[in-house]
Motif scaffolding. Structure first.
Motif, PDB file in Angstrom:
ATOM      1  N   VAL A   1       0.831  -1.200   0.000  1.00  0.00           N
ATOM      2  CA  VAL A   1       0.000   0.000   0.000  1.00  0.00           C
ATOM      3  C   VAL A   1       0.870   1.257   0.000  1.00  0.00           C
ATOM      4  N   ILE A   2       2.078   1.172   0.564  1.00  0.00           N
ATOM      5  CA  ILE A   2       3.008   2.296   0.484  1.00  0.00           C
ATOM      6  C   ILE A   2       3.351   2.591  -0.975  1.00  0.00           C
ATOM      7  N   HIS A   3       3.583   1.535  -1.757  1.00  0.00           N
ATOM      8  CA  HIS A   3       3.860   1.728  -3.184  1.00  0.00           C
ATOM      9  C   HIS A   3       2.715   2.482  -3.854  1.00  0.00           C
ATOM     10  N   HIS A   4       1.480   2.100  -3.540  1.00  0.00           N
ATOM     11  CA  HIS A   4       0.324   2.749  -4.165  1.00  0.00           C
ATOM     12  C   HIS A   4       0.222   4.216  -3.764  1.00  0.00           C
ATOM     13  N   THR A   5       0.421   4.508  -2.484  1.00  0.00           N
ATOM     14  CA  THR A   5       0.311   5.901  -2.050  1.00  0.00           C
ATOM     15  C   THR A   5       1.441   6.749  -2.620  1.00  0.00           C
ATOM     16  N   MET A   6       2.633   6.157  -2.754  1.00  0.00           N
ATOM     17  CA  MET A   6       3.746   6.879  -3.376  1.00  0.00           C
ATOM     18  C   MET A   6       3.428   7.205  -4.833  1.00  0.00           C
ATOM     19  N   GLU A   7       2.873   6.239  -5.556  1.00  0.00           N
ATOM     20  CA  GLU A   7       2.522   6.473  -6.952  1.00  0.00           C
ATOM     21  C   GLU A   7       1.481   7.583  -7.074  1.00  0.00           C
ATOM     22  N   ASP A   8       0.490   7.567  -6.184  1.00  0.00           N
ATOM     23  CA  ASP A   8      -0.522   8.629  -6.183  1.00  0.00           C
ATOM     24  C   ASP A   8       0.128   9.994  -5.992  1.00  0.00           C
ATOM     25  N   HIS A   9       1.058  10.056  -5.061  1.00  0.00           N
ATOM     26  CA  HIS A   9       1.696  11.329  -4.752  1.00  0.00           C
ATOM     27  C   HIS A   9       2.489  11.850  -5.947  1.00  0.00           C
ATOM     28  N   VAL A  10       3.180  10.956  -6.637  1.00  0.00           N
ATOM     29  CA  VAL A  10       3.962  11.366  -7.797  1.00  0.00           C
ATOM     30  C   VAL A  10       3.051  11.923  -8.884  1.00  0.00           C
ATOM     31  N   VAL A  11       1.936  11.243  -9.131  1.00  0.00           N
ATOM     32  CA  VAL A  11       1.000  11.686 -10.160  1.00  0.00           C
ATOM     33  C   VAL A  11       0.488  13.094  -9.856  1.00  0.00           C
ATOM     34  N   VAL A  12       0.219  13.381  -8.580  1.00  0.00           N
ATOM     35  CA  VAL A  12      -0.348  14.671  -8.197  1.00  0.00           C
ATOM     36  C   VAL A  12       0.713  15.760  -8.116  1.00  0.00           C
ATOM     37  N   HIS A  13       1.851  15.443  -7.495  1.00  0.00           N
ATOM     38  CA  HIS A  13       2.840  16.483  -7.182  1.00  0.00           C
ATOM     39  C   HIS A  13       4.065  16.491  -8.096  1.00  0.00           C
ATOM     40  N   ASN A  14       4.459  15.328  -8.610  1.00  0.00           N
ATOM     41  CA  ASN A  14       5.616  15.229  -9.508  1.00  0.00           C
ATOM     42  C   ASN A  14       6.856  15.904  -8.924  1.00  0.00           C
ATOM     43  N   GLU A  15       7.115  15.656  -7.665  1.00  0.00           N
ATOM     44  CA  GLU A  15       8.285  16.209  -6.987  1.00  0.00           C
ATOM     45  C   GLU A  15       9.312  15.107  -6.741  1.00  0.00           C
ATOM     46  N   GLU A  16      10.591  15.476  -6.812  1.00  0.00           N
ATOM     47  CA  GLU A  16      11.656  14.482  -6.643  1.00  0.00           C
ATOM     48  C   GLU A  16      12.163  14.404  -5.203  1.00  0.00           C
ATOM     49  N   TYR A  17      12.161  15.512  -4.479  1.00  0.00           N
ATOM     50  CA  TYR A  17      12.602  15.559  -3.089  1.00  0.00           C
ATOM     51  C   TYR A  17      14.012  14.979  -2.897  1.00  0.00           C
ATOM     52  N   LEU A  18      14.911  15.307  -3.817  1.00  0.00           N
ATOM     53  CA  LEU A  18      16.278  14.778  -3.717  1.00  0.00           C
ATOM     54  C   LEU A  18      16.983  15.308  -2.477  1.00  0.00           C
ATOM     55  N   ALA A  19      16.951  16.620  -2.284  1.00  0.00           N
ATOM     56  CA  ALA A  19      17.656  17.233  -1.160  1.00  0.00           C
ATOM     57  C   ALA A  19      17.091  16.763   0.175  1.00  0.00           C
ATOM     58  N   GLU A  20      15.765  16.600   0.229  1.00  0.00           N
ATOM     59  CA  GLU A  20      15.125  16.183   1.481  1.00  0.00           C
ATOM     60  C   GLU A  20      15.555  14.780   1.890  1.00  0.00           C
ATOM     61  N   HIS A  21      15.668  13.878   0.911  1.00  0.00           N
ATOM     62  CA  HIS A  21      16.094  12.515   1.239  1.00  0.00           C
ATOM     63  C   HIS A  21      17.577  12.473   1.625  1.00  0.00           C
ATOM     64  N   ILE A  22      18.378  13.304   0.967  1.00  0.00           N
ATOM     65  CA  ILE A  22      19.798  13.391   1.332  1.00  0.00           C
ATOM     66  C   ILE A  22      19.930  13.883   2.777  1.00  0.00           C
ATOM     67  N   ALA A  23      19.165  14.909   3.127  1.00  0.00           N
ATOM     68  CA  ALA A  23      19.221  15.459   4.486  1.00  0.00           C
ATOM     69  C   ALA A  23      18.818  14.411   5.514  1.00  0.00           C
ATOM     70  N   LEU A  24      17.789  13.630   5.208  1.00  0.00           N
ATOM     71  CA  LEU A  24      17.321  12.605   6.133  1.00  0.00           C
ATOM     72  C   LEU A  24      18.391  11.542   6.364  1.00  0.00           C
ATOM     73  N   VAL A  25      18.949  11.033   5.293  1.00  0.00           N
ATOM     74  CA  VAL A  25      19.939   9.960   5.420  1.00  0.00           C
ATOM     75  C   VAL A  25      21.171  10.445   6.172  1.00  0.00           C
ATOM     76  N   HIS A  26      21.630  11.619   5.864  1.00  0.00           N
ATOM     77  CA  HIS A  26      22.855  12.098   6.511  1.00  0.00           C
ATOM     78  C   HIS A  26      22.610  12.491   7.966  1.00  0.00           C
ATOM     79  N   ALA A  27      21.408  12.874   8.310  1.00  0.00           N
ATOM     80  CA  ALA A  27      21.100  13.114   9.721  1.00  0.00           C
ATOM     81  C   ALA A  27      21.184  11.807  10.504  1.00  0.00           C
ATOM     82  N   VAL A  28      20.680  10.726   9.898  1.00  0.00           N
ATOM     83  CA  VAL A  28      20.775   9.413  10.544  1.00  0.00           C
ATOM     84  C   VAL A  28      22.224   8.976  10.655  1.00  0.00           C
TER      85      VAL A  28
END
Length: 229
Positions: free
Chosen positions: A171-198
């Motif tokens: 169901v996560i896959h489905h909600t992610m696909e929905d979000h991409v269709v609506v927003h079409n955002e990549e969020y590259l910097a946000e994911h980099i920030a998350l991983v490096h904070a961890v």
């Protein structure tokens, strides 16, 4: 007797395939071998292999994806049961549940991650961001995105969190696909920030980074209509 023997053979092959999954030799998110490869591995015919795989599909442990193959969804029958339960959940409800789980998991991961976790997160981050920067098929890009988020949950070293998260993956896959269709955002910097904070071991920053990713996710519409009074 022939039917009993055939049924027994299918059960044996199903058990063998299930063992590959529960032992983590076929980790969650990975594609299992093709039917011809499974026939060679098990020494059985294609019909037997097909029915054994179908039994795991019914159990919710694997999922067939058109044109891509069959992928491991969860490492236990319990996870498959939970996955079926959540399959019709509202987009909003799933996103809110993910936020609660992933924000806490990110903070725990910052405290508990080890060298193996760091390597896995960095590899998942690179593959995820490369896929979203290129013209990768949506299903593959989403799978790599989910793999990154799962690697952070795994780094929390909370087995129950990971089991529960794995049950949500379809169901996560489905909600992610929905979000991409609506927003079409990549969020590259946000994911980099998350991983490096961890990786930096900053639990507060990791939780904040995870929480920020869900601000936009929460704006995506539900796959199913909301109930009204």
């Amino acid at each position: 007797m022939r039917n009993v023997q055939r049924s027994s053979l299918i059960s044996q092959v199903t058990a063998a395939l299930r063992d590959e999954i529960t032992s983590q030799r076929w980790p969650v998110g990975t594609r299992i071998p093709t039917e011809p490869e499974l026939c060679e591995i098990t020494g059985t015919g294609r019909n037997t292999v097909r029915e054994a795989v179908q039994a795991l599909v019914h159990a919710g442990m694997v999922e067939r994806r058109q044109g891509s193959g069959t992928f491991v969804l969860t490492s236990s029958n319990l996870g498959g049961t939970l996955g079926r339960y959540f399959s019709d959940a509202h987009h909003r409800d799933v996103t809110e549940l993910r936020e609660t789980l992933e924000v806490t998991a990110a903070a725990l991961a910052a405290d508990r991650r080890d060298e193996h976790d760091i390597r896995e997160m960095l590899d998942a981050l690179e593959q995820r961001n490369t896929a979203w920067s290129d013209d990768t098929e949506l299903a593959d890009a989403v799978r790599l995105d989910a793999r990154l988020h799962r690697s952070i949950v795994a780094a929390s070293h909370n087995a129950i969190y990971l089991e529960f998260y794995d049950s949500l993956l379809p169901v996560i896959h489905h909600t992610m696909e929905d979000h991409v269709v609506v927003h079409n955002e990549e969020y590259l910097a946000e994911h980099i920030a998350l991983v490096h904070a961890v990786i930096d071991g900053d639990a507060s920053r990791a939780a904040d980074a995870a929480r920020s990713l869900f601000h936009e996710l929460s704006q995506a519409p539900s796959r199913a209509p909301e109930l009204t009074e």
